[in-house]
Scaffold this motif. Structure first.
Motif, PDB file in Angstrom:
ATOM      1  N   UNK A 152      43.120  -7.069 -29.442  1.00 12.28           N
ATOM      2  CA  UNK A 152      44.009  -7.742 -29.832  1.00 12.28           C
ATOM      3  C   UNK A 152      44.179  -8.030 -31.336  1.00 12.28           C
ATOM      4  N   UNK A 153      43.045  -7.328 -32.024  1.00  9.24           N
ATOM      5  CA  UNK A 153      43.027  -7.659 -33.416  1.00  9.24           C
ATOM      6  C   UNK A 153      43.893  -6.369 -34.213  1.00  9.24           C
ATOM      7  N   UNK A 154      44.806  -7.253 -35.069  1.00 12.01           N
ATOM      8  CA  UNK A 154      45.938  -6.312 -35.622  1.00 12.01           C
ATOM      9  C   UNK A 154      45.188  -5.276 -36.744  1.00 12.01           C
ATOM     10  N   UNK A 155      45.642  -4.066 -36.841  1.00  7.33           N
ATOM     11  CA  UNK A 155      45.189  -3.077 -37.526  1.00  7.33           C
ATOM     12  C   UNK A 155      45.529  -3.655 -39.152  1.00  7.33           C
ATOM     13  N   UNK A 156      45.121  -3.205 -40.323  1.00  9.79           N
ATOM     14  CA  UNK A 156      45.243  -3.668 -41.455  1.00  9.79           C
ATOM     15  C   UNK A 156      46.714  -3.153 -41.907  1.00  9.79           C
ATOM     16  N   UNK A 157      47.341  -3.765 -42.714  1.00  9.51           N
ATOM     17  CA  UNK A 157      48.521  -3.668 -43.202  1.00  9.51           C
ATOM     18  C   UNK A 157      49.007  -2.127 -43.086  1.00  9.51           C
TER      19      UNK A 157
END
Ligand SMILES: Nc1ncnc2c1ncn2[C@@H]1O[C@H](COP(=O)(O)OP(=O)(O)OP(=O)(O)O)[C@@H](O)[C@H]1O
Ligand SMILES: Nc1ncnc2c1ncn2[C@@H]1O[C@H](COP(=O)(O)OP(=O)(O)OP(=O)(O)O)[C@@H](O)[C@H]1O
Ligand SMILES: Nc1ncnc2c1ncn2[C@@H]1O[C@H](COP(=O)(O)OP(=O)(O)OP(=O)(O)O)[C@@H](O)[C@H]1O
Ligand SMILES: Nc1ncnc2c1ncn2[C@@H]1O[C@H](COP(=O)(O)OP(=O)(O)OP(=O)(O)O)[C@@H](O)[C@H]1O
Ligand SMILES: Nc1ncnc2c1ncn2[C@@H]1O[C@H](COP(=O)(O)OP(=O)(O)OP(=O)(O)O)[C@@H](O)[C@H]1O
Ligand SMILES: Nc1ncnc2c1ncn2[C@@H]1O[C@H](COP(=O)(O)OP(=O)(O)OP(=O)(O)O)[C@@H](O)[C@H]1O
Ligand SMILES: [Mg+2]
Ligand SMILES: [Mg+2]
Ligand SMILES: [Mg+2]
Ligand SMILES: [Mg+2]
Ligand SMILES: [Mg+2]
Ligand SMILES: [Mg+2]
Lengths: 268, 268, 268, 268, 268, 268
Positions: A152-157
């Motif tokens: 559920x962690x968003x990848x970096x921009x």
């Protein structure tokens, strides 16, 4: 189309094409239209990650009975993505790993993927990664918590990631609160209709004599194969079916009979 | 007003503005007046900590179903405080941490905050910080005890601290004796009315054709969306809803249909 | 009298006067005669340890609901003893300690006390020192065994020691066999009568306008405050009450109303 | 007689006379003939070990309610033995010890005793040595196994050993299979008759005025003291009784009343 | 035929022929046609691995009551394969191994096997490798997970592997999810018919006198030997039977009687 | 005969004769013919190991109530074997050993035995070697697994080994799956008949006066001694009986009475 696209994939940094090919060594037998549906649906997710800016992380769970072909299908979808980063996270490569080593190995793959604009990770056999045992039950909470966060962690921009996980213990994943982490789920079915079975037998060229073949199919129908679940119909994962076929081949005089006996043994 | 104030915040020592912004990447859709109530109520706590000398420590718990927007709202309130110390404590930054490392990381943030006259800490996803699993249940008692103490320990003389925690497992926090530690609790609701859904669809500009849009809304109503809980009404966290909308976008010819199908799948 | 005596205490070796003062930062509001009884009874134990040669070790347990003022009262009694050794053993100073470190820290304070002819130790929040969690339950048996021994071990010849412990989980202490170790127990009550509440409101000067004040009291009475326990009367620890009052102060136009709403929220 | 013999003991190598004296600081009050029976019976075991060649190891368990005087009586018997090796194994000297350290400390005392022709070891408060907690239950299996072996292992040729253990949790010792290891058991009773209580009050010279004393005794009788167990009679360990007497002494004007109140509090 | 083939096996790299022979020290007594069936079926699997390209990994589970001859039969099949790599994985070689050491030892054998084009591994007494105890139950999850992976991991390209495992606790293996990993299962029966027993007695030449022999058989029949399970028939593993025969031999005057007594003792 | 043979044993490498003698310090009283049966049966096993080539490993379990003489009998049988390797594995020599150290110590003795053509090992008090506690239950699985393997592992070619184990918790050994590992079991009974008791009293020469002796026997009969189990008959291990006799001897005037009182105390 999708399947043909596989042949055109070009090698790239971070790509683990060979590992993804190795788990499909016996090919994909199209014994049912649902197999094509699964591959097409996988392609849609591959496209969404490539194009949508609002969903930099998409996760998909392939679940189904043991040996139903989950790993082979997940690998096929991943390989077809042609993403610059494609990786297989498999318990096969973690024999004897401690909890900590498993957590590190899994995290490493995700961390690496964050360096590529487009990535796909196959997280194979989640129950094995979790060291799950029904007695207790026992499992690695450290690995579970790692997966819960990584899924559920968003990848970096600017980075996008598709995760395809497989399991033959979906109810356990639900009990552990892990099912909720997936954006979508797809069920991989076993071979359960007479027609599907026939397609497989043809594909592997098991019984050449038409009469023998017909007899075998009749015996199978009588044994209950093809009846639906309520009527105690028999079904079997494609992987186990292919193995049974090889066993039957060992007794050339009674190939059909032996196959029928083996399949009927499953009903018990 | 509160939301506009966000733009005027000036950078300062100990400030983690970027992290707080990153978790609100998809913005705040005001799909219901309760969203504004939550933000306003957060502002009141920010003011109380700034002004009252008798309550140097105030703690607030945002709870609600998975993906309802708790992290985004907590971060929005914190960022708007304009305090010289603003920090996000998140499981995302603790993958593979041992119990001891988690305890150390959490304590460190509180210890740092004690050096600033005014601080706000977002303690995100408490159940994940606790490594909580429903089977067992299992959780880190070390992290739990650390939170129990930190949530009731007075900051040193002259220091004031606002803690905003989030969880999707509030009943567990109560069982663990942790709910009692909070001065106040706020519930973050999922999207559950047709009207709210419409606001979201407009905001993301999903269906432009008015007729198609109307048809979609009708289908959704028939599917049970907007009915209240007792009548098995469907509801969905804003985060998952936004993801479903992106998926539906993948099939331009049947955007509405696909969204309806996905949402109806939730009811099962 | 007792309370005045506090001002005359002279500093001495081994004295932790500041720590003992810090936990009474909001003073002692005499909202009920029982508060005075508790302080007087504490003074009797202080005197007994000072004078009797047959009881070199006396231990007292203050128990009551969360936030009822246990720590503040224990510290007030200890500070008033004017003993050459006065010490606070608090979980606040043991964040992140291992079991072994907790045992060592607690034992150290007792060992130090044995060097002074007269000592008082406040053992604060025993359940937190034990790392107690209701789920399991889990707790540190090492800390428990340490307390069991230290609470019954005679100080060396010529040394005398008063131990004042606090807990909001007295039934747990009984289950753990720890209650038996205390020579005496005192219950610290929450604020539960209308009259007590009025004394607190006056002390903090919350509502100056007499009419508004009367209205607020009437609303509180109607809301059930002051009714006895059987009639679902509301009660609240002095600590939480003081915090609620500060929250109510944030909305100057509706101070009384907001307080009533908060207090009624407790009844649920 | 036995008690007088104590004064004639001569110091010797391996003797821990001081430790054995320290735990009898308040003397032995002969409040009941059973106290003399216990001491006499202890003397018999001391004699048996000294004289019989067939029982080089004899073990005795003193059990009774908390504070009934077990430690004091065990130490008194041991001290009176006049053996060249006399030792007290007490949890008081093992605060903060790990399981391994406890096992080592206990084993060391037994190993030392094997070097003396005649030895007595007081193993005090077995439940504390075991780190026993009723919740779980939890206890140190390592210490338990050590005691199980040491209590039945024959000393080397020519060495004789008397072990006197104490416990207030005899049923637990039975559950753990430890009771069986003792050659004999003796119960140490609490003070439960009016007559016994009177002997204690006289001994400590609590109430001098004859009328006041009579009134106090009457109140105690009315309160139920002296009634037998079935009639909810009150009883109290001599240790706690002596402490209550000191507390009562703090209020010179109402000594009797306060004692009655305290004792009645026990019945609840 | 199969059994004769054993004598013609030629030594080769990685071969552990001696270990495989040592566990068949008392030979194979053909007391029932099922023994030959098992050996023949084993040969079929040996052939399949040698010839089929589609099943590079085949696994077989021999299960049956304690001492029924599982290890001897598995070793006999393996030895007869004449594969260049033949290895016995046995708990006998892992006394005192930690979990980690067991996992390493087992993995090593599989890793070695991957270097040979054709390999057979006997994984003996799986319950012992797992350190299984019915109380708890307890077992090594690390070893279990290792076996789960190794039993389904494909050998590298061009390598083929036959695994023959044994267990006397098949239901446990099913509970642990391990049975599913085997491609086939074979049950090894105990000696349960009078006729089988007679064959064994003849083979070991226990009773030479024909009358005595007949009498013994009659006594055995009366004792219930040979009756079927429902009628509380007696049965016994070949290993234990051979030991009982040796015991009976110790009393030359009453060999038959003693054997009967021993066998009847089993029924209890 | 067997018992006399003991005196003729010649010392040899690996022999632990002294240890084996030390545990029979009070000799063997032949209070019942079953004692002779046990010794004779032990001799048969000693002979079988010496002579039979088919059973290089034979294991025997002596079980019976606490203090019934298991260790003394096992040691007597072992000592009489006159094997070149005779060893006692006893918990007495493992006080404070960790699990690992126990496993190592036990394995070492077996490994040493494999170097001698003929060996006997007494594995004393298996429940103590296992660190068994009924609460939990708790036990060392590492020691259990070690014993399970060592009790069924064949010694190397040309080596023969007799194992005699003892336990007073046979049902536990069955629950743990350990009973099955023994080739034979023998029960060691307590003293339970009046006649047996008389033989013991005579042997130790407790009561010389014929009339007193008769009176004592009568009292014992009335007290229920000698009645069978159903009629709540009393029985007692020979070890405890010998200790009770020594205790009774301490009061020369009332030897018989005291013995009766002690024995009656057992019935409770
Ligand atoms: N339609 C199909 N789908 C998947 N696999 C197929 C199909 N047809 C043939 N196969 C072959 O069947 C095998 C499927 O095995 P796979 O390991 O993918 O199953 P699985 O479900 O992952 O098994 P497990 O439950 O053990 O993890 C592969 O060898 C693959 O080449
Ligand atoms: N009204 C709103 N409230 C909160 N978030 C919103 C709102 N409108 C849009 N969003 C967006 O929805 C997403 C909410 O995700 P968020 O991670 O905050 O949910 P969550 O409840 O913390 O999820 P989880 O239960 O997984 O922790 C964010 O991307 C945010 O930008
Ligand atoms: N009569 C009173 N008794 C105790 N504390 C009072 C009283 N009046 C005011 N106070 C104030 O109330 C607060 C009581 O908090 P305190 O920490 O002592 O409560 P507590 O019962 O120890 O809480 P917890 O259960 O969290 O340990 C203190 O700030 C103290 O100054
Ligand atoms: N008759 C008596 N028997 C024992 N102790 C007595 C007696 N009379 C007075 N005492 C005094 O009472 C106290 C008994 O305390 P002791 O520590 O021996 O009790 P205990 O039963 O061991 O307590 P605990 O259950 O806490 O271990 C001692 O101070 C002793 O001097
Ligand atoms: N038909 C047979 N099958 C197997 N073993 C036989 C047979 N006939 C004789 N034997 C002998 O019987 C013994 C069987 O012992 P084995 O150790 O194989 O049994 P097991 O079932 O593996 O025992 P366990 O359950 O203890 O592992 C061997 O010594 C073998 O030589
Ligand atoms: N017939 C007998 N059998 C065994 N021991 C006897 C006999 N007669 C006398 N003895 C003596 O009785 C004692 C028996 O003690 P032993 O330690 O062997 O008993 P145990 O059953 O092993 O006890 P535990 O259950 O504590 O292990 C020894 O001192 C032995 O010399
Ligand atoms: Mg798979
Ligand atoms: Mg969140
Ligand atoms: Mg407190
Ligand atoms: Mg004591
Ligand atoms: Mg075997
Ligand atoms: Mg013994």
């Amino acid at each position: 189309d999708f399947m043909n696209a596989l042949d055109e994939v070009t090698p790239a940094f971070g790509v683990a094409k060979e590992e993804l090919e190795q788990v499909v060594q016996n090919g994909i037998v199209h014994f049912d239209s649902i197999i094509d549906d699964i591959l097409r649906s996988g392609q849609l997710f591959v496209d969404q990650v490539r194009t949508s800016t609002r969903t930099p992380l998409v996760s998909l769970l392939l679940h189904g009975p043991p040996g139903s072909g989950k790993t082979a299908l997940a690998a096929t979808i991943a390989r077809a993505s042609d993403y610059p980063f494609m990786k297989l996270v498999s318990p096969d490569d973690m024999v004897g790993f401690s909890e900590g080593q498993k957590v590190a190995a899994i995290s490493k793959v995700f961390a690496d993927s964050y360096k590529s604009p487009l990535s796909v990770i196959v997280v194979d056999s989640v129950e094995r990664l979790l060291d799950f045992t029904p007695i207790g039950p026992r499992f690695s909470n450290a690995v579970l918590q790692t997966l819960l966060v990584l899924l559920s962690r968003r990848p970096p921009k600017g980075r996008r990631l598709l995760v395809i996980a497989t399991t033959s213990l979906r109810p356990i994943l639900t009990d552990l609160g892990l099912s909720e982490s997936f954006d979508s789920e797809v069920r991989v079915p076993p071979v359960s209709s007479l027609h599907s079975l026939e397609i497989v037998l043809d594909e592997v060229d098991l019984i050449r004599d038409p009469r023998e073949r017909q007899q075998t199919m009749q015996m199978l129908q009588q044994a209950g194969f093809g009846a639906d679940a309520d009527a105690h119909g028999i079904n079997i994962g494609i992987k186990k079916l292919l193995t049974m076929i090889e066993m039957a081949r060992q007794e050339p005089d009674a190939v059909g009979e032996r196959l029928v006996t083996s399949l009927m043994g499953l009903g018990m």
